[in-house]
Each structure stands twice: as C-alpha cells, then as structure tokens.
Design an enzyme around this catalytic site. Structure first.
Site, PDB file in Angstrom:
ATOM      1  N   GLY A  74     -15.650  -7.487  77.650  1.00 33.10           N
ATOM      2  CA  GLY A  74     -15.457  -6.147  78.194  1.00 33.10           C
ATOM      3  C   GLY A  74     -14.060  -5.828  78.699  1.00 33.10           C
ATOM      4  N   LYS A 112     -19.131  -0.465  90.951  1.00 28.62           N
ATOM      5  CA  LYS A 112     -20.401   0.171  91.360  1.00 28.62           C
ATOM      6  C   LYS A 112     -20.773  -0.387  92.738  1.00 28.62           C
ATOM      7  CE  LYS A 112     -22.240   0.445  86.595  1.00 28.62           C
ATOM      8  NZ  LYS A 112     -23.335   0.023  85.705  1.00 28.62           N
ATOM      9  N   ASP A 134     -19.658  -1.778  76.589  1.00 32.44           N
ATOM     10  CA  ASP A 134     -20.522  -1.568  75.427  1.00 32.44           C
ATOM     11  C   ASP A 134     -21.961  -1.247  75.816  1.00 32.44           C
ATOM     12  OD1 ASP A 134     -21.003  -4.340  76.361  1.00 32.44           O
ATOM     13  OD2 ASP A 134     -22.363  -4.405  74.638  1.00 32.44           O
ATOM     14  N   GLU A 188     -20.685  -4.760  88.984  1.00 32.02           N
ATOM     15  CA  GLU A 188     -21.928  -4.095  89.376  1.00 32.02           C
ATOM     16  C   GLU A 188     -22.619  -4.901  90.481  1.00 32.02           C
ATOM     17  OE1 GLU A 188     -25.058  -3.641  86.394  1.00 32.02           O
ATOM     18  OE2 GLU A 188     -25.451  -1.656  87.200  1.00 32.02           O
ATOM     19  N   PHE A 224     -24.828   3.848  84.140  1.00 36.14           N
ATOM     20  CA  PHE A 224     -24.377   3.044  82.999  1.00 36.14           C
ATOM     21  C   PHE A 224     -23.262   3.764  82.240  1.00 36.14           C
ATOM     22  CE2 PHE A 224     -24.557   1.221  78.758  1.00 36.14           C
ATOM     23  CZ  PHE A 224     -24.623  -0.130  79.055  1.00 36.14           C
ATOM     24  N   VAL A 225     -22.174   3.046  81.957  1.00 35.09           N
ATOM     25  CA  VAL A 225     -21.029   3.637  81.267  1.00 35.09           C
ATOM     26  C   VAL A 225     -20.640   2.815  80.029  1.00 35.09           C
ATOM     27  CG1 VAL A 225     -19.953   4.927  83.169  1.00 35.09           C
ATOM     28  CG2 VAL A 225     -19.562   2.474  82.989  1.00 35.09           C
ATOM     29  N   ARG A 228     -17.351  -0.146  72.488  1.00 32.07           N
ATOM     30  CA  ARG A 228     -16.248  -0.855  73.149  1.00 32.07           C
ATOM     31  C   ARG A 228     -14.873  -0.293  72.816  1.00 32.07           C
ATOM     32  NH1 ARG A 228     -17.929  -5.474  75.652  1.00 32.07           N
ATOM     33  NH2 ARG A 228     -19.473  -6.744  74.579  1.00 32.07           N
TER      34      ARG A 228
END
Ligand code: IMP
Ligand code: MG
Length: 186
Positions: free
Chosen positions: A49, A135, A164, A107, A157-158, A170
C-alpha cells in the site's frame, strides 16, 4: 474523475492528487525539522500500500537517508483479518538507525504495533510512525502515530494512491471513499 467503480463497489472522490501532495509536503517539513542533523535516518515503507506514499515523501525529505521496504498484510476485502502475515522481511541494517515507518493508512494500529516490535528487535536508535491517512477513531494501538498527514473524521474505507479494494484501485492518483450505499446494484 469524480466516481470510480471497483468490482461490486462504487467510490467517490475524497482527496485529489494536489491535496495529497500538499499534505505530504507539510508532513515532510515536520520530519525535516525534527530530524535535522540526523546521520542515520532509515525510511521503511510498508508494501504494497505505501509504495506511492513512500516514493513521494522520500523525495520531499531533504535529510540524507536510506529507504527500504517490508511487505506485510492484514487485510481481506473491506476489513482487517486481525492478524499480520509477513510476506517479505526487511533486508537491511537497522542497528543504531533512526527509523521512520511509512504506511499509507493506519486504522486499528495492528500493523504498526507489529512493525514497531519487529523493528525494535533489530536495535534501532529510535522508531517513529508516519502515515498519509489516520483513522484515529478506529485506532486501538498503544504506539504514538507521530506523523499523520490527514486524520479522517470517520473510519471509512478508501482506495487509490496505493490503497486497494481486493487488489484493485492501487494505481489511481487520487483517493476515493466507499459510497454509503456502495454496492453497484444500489
Ligand atoms: P491496521 O493494521 O488496522 O492499522 O490497518 C493497516 C493496513 O490495513 C493498511 O496499511 C492498509 O493496507 C489496510 N487498510 C486499512 N484501512 C484501509 C482502507 O480504508 N482501504 C484500503 N486498505 C486499508
Ligand atoms: Mg498498508
């Protein structure tokens, strides 16, 4: 692009590439101030990521440093599996270094907590965490996320900019957020 569809979900624009660039610039300025004079700075990007975030922030950090990558995974679809799987270990010397972990989003903090432990076992001088998105209301970790560019008001959720949904999205240059009723048949 205002909206994207990935698999069975719809997403709406959340942050443009320009906004991302500005937020990362401000974060890099803080790091440049805090680490001025450091001789052993090591940036550690968390694959997959963080590949874009790591490349972009590294080019805005003006202190001589090394960059390396580690690959871990915890996510399946829209939710964390609750455990970390190491996919690619860190292959560089960490002892005595000032390490900054670079992840594109934090998160629950499970990934960062695991990474702090992993890096600390290699005897660095210091370890800090930097992230593009935080978050905070979903965070359950006990480590400080010292460098967060954007704190999200809600832990939604992003995708995009490295993030992804089941390996899709991505490569998008902007970041998109899951629509409240994100199913394509809605
Ligand atoms: P944590 O361990 O719960 O803090 O989650 C960290 C990792 O989960 C991140 O590095 C991402 O790979 C993934 N993740 C968390 N939130 C999202 C999201 O909204 N979209 C895509 N991936 C996410
Ligand atoms: Mg990640």
């Amino acid at each position: 692009m205002e909206r994207v569809r990935l698999g069975d979900k719809h997403f709406s624009l959340y942050m443009t590439a320009e906004q991302i660039d500005r937020a990362i610039g401000e974060l890099a300025d803080r790091i440049n101030r805090d680490y001025a004079g450091t001789e052993s700075l090591l940036l550690v990007g968390v694959l997959n990521g963080a590949y874009m975030f790591a490349a972009d922030i590294a080019r805005k950090i003006n202190i001589p440093c090394r960059i390396a990558f580690i690959k871990v995974s915890s996510y399946d679809g829209l939710a964390s599996r609750g455990e970390i799987a190491m996919k690619l270990p860190l292959c560089c010397d960490v002892e005595g270094c000032d390490v900054i972990l670079l992840d594109e989003i934090v998160e629950t903090g499970l990934t960062m907590s695991w990474l702090f432990g992993y890096i600390e076992s290699m005897k660095p001088r210091s370890v800090a965490a930097a992230t593009l998105l935080y978050k905070r209301c979903a965070y359950k970790g006990d480590r400080e996320i010292k460098y967060a560019a954007v704190t999200m008001a809600e832990p939604l959720f992003v995708v995009g900019y490295g993030l992804d949904y089941n390996e899709e999205g991505r490569t998008l240059k902007d970041i998109y957020i899951l629509d409240e009723n994100g199913d394509t048949n809605a």
